[in-house]
Scaffold this motif. Structure first.
Motif, mmCIF file in Angstrom:
data_model
loop_
_atom_site.group_PDB
_atom_site.id
_atom_site.type_symbol
_atom_site.label_atom_id
_atom_site.label_comp_id
_atom_site.label_asym_id
_atom_site.label_seq_id
_atom_site.Cartn_x
_atom_site.Cartn_y
_atom_site.Cartn_z
ATOM 1 N N VAL A 49 37.893 47.979 57.385
ATOM 2 C CA VAL A 49 38.887 46.908 57.436
ATOM 3 C C VAL A 49 40.263 47.466 57.047
ATOM 4 N N PRO A 50 41.296 47.160 57.823
ATOM 5 C CA PRO A 50 42.638 47.609 57.413
ATOM 6 C C PRO A 50 43.145 46.801 56.216
ATOM 7 N N ALA A 51 43.975 47.425 55.402
ATOM 8 C CA ALA A 51 44.551 46.729 54.253
ATOM 9 C C ALA A 51 45.697 45.832 54.705
ATOM 10 N N THR A 52 45.861 44.699 54.037
ATOM 11 C CA THR A 52 46.986 43.801 54.309
ATOM 12 C C THR A 52 48.004 43.921 53.188
ATOM 13 N N LYS B 398 42.060 45.256 51.283
ATOM 14 C CA LYS B 398 41.139 45.068 52.418
ATOM 15 C C LYS B 398 40.456 43.705 52.329
ATOM 16 N N VAL B 399 40.048 43.332 51.131
ATOM 17 C CA VAL B 399 39.464 41.999 50.943
ATOM 18 C C VAL B 399 40.484 40.930 51.346
ATOM 19 N N ARG B 400 41.741 41.229 51.046
ATOM 20 C CA ARG B 400 42.803 40.302 51.447
ATOM 21 C C ARG B 400 42.799 40.089 52.964
ATOM 22 N N THR B 401 42.622 41.163 53.697
ATOM 23 C CA THR B 401 42.543 41.059 55.160
ATOM 24 C C THR B 401 41.385 40.157 55.575
ATOM 25 N N LEU B 402 40.234 40.331 54.913
ATOM 26 C CA LEU B 402 39.059 39.533 55.274
ATOM 27 C C LEU B 402 39.290 38.051 54.963
ATOM 28 N N ARG B 405 41.425 36.673 57.633
ATOM 29 C CA ARG B 405 40.619 36.450 58.845
ATOM 30 C C ARG B 405 39.756 35.195 58.718
#
Lengths: 98, 522
Positions: A49-52, B398-402, B405
């Protein structure tokens, strides 16, 4: 994970925070508890997963390189705790050569 | 009705109709502040009484009251109105500004000894927009130090009390702004929200508070806590007022590189369209364990109300939402540890002298920061340090991205999402002060939308008993969340819900509704 008192002192040094022995004693269990809670993020499978870092995919923002009004030197120095010869004053950083 | 109990739009209508002058409105608020807020009403800028004077029956919402400049600004607006000038919709209406936004002519402290006595040399973009619109700033409100906290108890200048019960916290970090609006000390206020710092105090004080889509309101002049999350937004007594205030402060600002370069949503066009036919999702993960039964009962009633207005209520899942709080408490402290490095005793604020630069930095920061700020700087420094970065900051990002989503998936099925804003009603002063993690759990329902950057707001939903004092009824907030840049949808749901609920903010604390017209030297 749990942070030892030595690790707390190390982190405090990195953060440029002077800490007393009493503070270290309080901080070690508190920080360990908070980090222990935060470590739950490790349970998520996110290798691919890419970082945000920003909700919108913004590119670097630049402005035209042109003159425009800005705050004056005096206004900016007015808030500084120590000023000398129109400059911010700090303790000596580089040792004098012997 | 008392001028200090009136909504901003009603005040604006009276002002436009010349029934009352801005000066009269401002003076009525200054009188009430002098009588109930625990300030020393002297000089051009009134200051809060020292923290050592705590224990009285004052609300203590303001750190500084800009009495003279507020009166001058009110007089100017009145003169322009008399001259027949076209004025903005909120011209002449007073407002309270959180002390994390800079304003010329008053100190900006961020609730910290570090910045005590610092007079910023420029206006934040938000402040400039308010000036331009003729909104009169009454003063700067109390907050958790550098916006880190959920109770306003972390202010270096003493706590703020909840107008519904002066022995309870107003929430935080924008507790001063929420208490000012609830307590009749300003009809409007600006707060900032990083993980819930507008929504949670709005819920606990029984007022409306909104966090716009990230990047909608400029952060220029907003002293940074966590730059990828910080967002300024409105507090008001009703939804239309909050929308009107957000409309004034939103929009692209070239001076903030994270400001979204597109037209901000029109919040007025569909505000009153109702929720008939809308699909509203209940977030499965944001209820249950940890939520007080009283809060859950009010939430269930809120769902019935939305359904009775014609919305279709469906349950949706944000599977990664339970990881929101752990991710937040890595990301926000990491960014804070970097942002707060600027407080080094050189350019502004406090300096404690020492022989070397490093010792001067460390001594200054030890003296200037309070315990919670130090904790977060330490957590962030550790999370970013060599050997830990991947497991902590990177994994959290990365958890933030999930989570983002998850929200995007949910908004494929529904127009808006709802949850309780806070798992609890207002708790007692000092109850959670010694347990940092318990304090963090206040943010469990608000943090997910912060991480996704999506708009979210709190609207009063009703009253629930305090678990420690069952005969004490306290406000509960409904959180309404919407997709990125769909702040208009959020306000539309909120407005409809407010009509059906008919909640009138009327705090029951001893000083809250006491009509006070104590004369103050003008």
């Amino acid at each position: 994970m749990s942070l030892s008192e030595d690790e707390v002192r190390h982190v405090a040094r990195l953060a440029r925070l002077a800490v007393t022995d009493a503070e270290v004693e309080t901080l070690a269990p508190q920080l360990s508890q908070i980090l222990g809670y935060a470590e739950q993020v490790g349970e998520v499978a996110a290798d691919e997963v890419p970082a945000t870092t920003h909700p919108f995919a913004l590119k670097d923002v630049t402005r035209k390189d042109e003159r425009r009004p800005s705050l004056s030197r005096d206004e900016l120095l007015a808030g500084a705790p120590q000023v000398e010869e129109d400059r911010f004053s700090v303790p000596r950083i580089v040792a004098e050569e012997g | 009705m008392e001028l200090t109990q009136t909504s901003a739009s009603d005040l604006a209508a009276k002002l436009a109709g010349r029934e009352v002058s801005s000066r009269e409105v401002v003076d009525a608020h200054l009188d009430r502040i002098a009588a109930t807020d625990g300030v020393v009403a002297e000089g051009d800028v009134w200051s809060a009484r020292p923290a050592a004077d705590e224990g009285g029956d004052d609300i203590r919402a303001y750190l500084a009251v800009t009495a003279t400049s507020a009166r001058q600004q009110a007089d100017e607006v009145d003169a322009r109105r008399v001259a027949g000038e076209e004025l903005g919709p909120l011209a002449g209406v007073p407002l309270a500004l959180k002390d994390v936004l800079t304003m010329r002519g008053a100190p900006t402290t961020c609730g910290s000894r570090m910045l005590e006595g610092w007079d910023p040399p420029y206006d934040a973009t938000v402040t400039a927009a308010l000036r331009e619109a003729g909104v009169v700033v009454l003063g700067k409100t109390n907050m958790d130090e550098f916006a880190m906290g959920s109770s306003t108890e972390n202010s270096a200048f003493g706590d703020t009390r909840n107008p519904w019960d002066l022995d309870r916290v107003p929430g935080g970090s924008s507790g001063g702004s929420a208490a000012a609006v609830a307590g009749g000390l300003a009809p409007l206020a600006i707060g900032t929200d990083t993980g819930g710092s507008i929504r949670q105090p709005a819920a606990l004080c029984g007022v409306v508070g909104a966090k716009p889509t990230y990047g909608t309101v400029s952060r220029y002049g907003l002293v940074a806590f966590a730059s990828s999350l910080d967002q300024a937004g409105p507090f008001a007594r009703d939804v239309a007022d909050a929308a009107a205030l957000q409309a004034l402060i939103q929009g692209h600002d070239p001076r903030d590189s994270t400001s979204v370069p597109r037209e901000a949503p029109d919040l007025q066009a569909t505000l009153r369209d109702g929720v008939q036919g809308m699909r509203i999702g209940v977030v499965r993960e944001l209820q249950g364990e940890g939520y007080e039964p009283g809060v859950e009962a009010v939430f269930a009633q809120a769902l019935d109300r939305l359904a009775s207005m014609g919305a279709e209520i469906v349950e949706v899942s944000l599977p990664h939402a339970p990881y929101g709080l752990p991710a937040y408490y890595l990301i926000a402290p990491s960014e804070a540890s970097s942002n707060l490095a600027r407080f080094d005793g050189v350019r502004y604020g406090l300096r404690v002298d020492a022989p070397t630069a490093e010792e001067m930095n460390a001594a200054t920061r030890a003296a200037g920061f309070g315990p919670e700020v130090k904790r977060r700087i330490m957590i962030g420094t550790h999370a970013l340090s060599s050997g830990y970065f991947d497991a902590y900051y990177l994994q959290a990002s990365k958890v933030r991205t999930l989570i983002a989503r998850d929200f995007a998936d949910a908004y494929g099925q529904v127009d808006a999402l709802v949850s309780p804003t806070s798992p609890t009603v207002a708790f007692g002063l000092g109850d959670k002060a010694d347990d940092p993690l318990a304090m963090y759990l206040n943010d469990v329902a608000t943090v997910p939308a912060s991480l996704a950057g999506t708009p979210a707001m709190s609207v009063p939903a009703g009253l629930a008993p305090a678990p420690d004092a069952p005969d004490r009824q306290l406000p509960v907030g409904l959180q309404i969340m919407a997709p990125l840049s769909r702040d208009d949808v959020m306000y539309r749901v909120a407005w409809a819900f407010e009509q059906e609920t008919g909640f009138v903010p009327s705090p029951t604390g001893p000083r809250a509704l006491a009509a006070t017209t104590q004369e103050v030297a003008r």
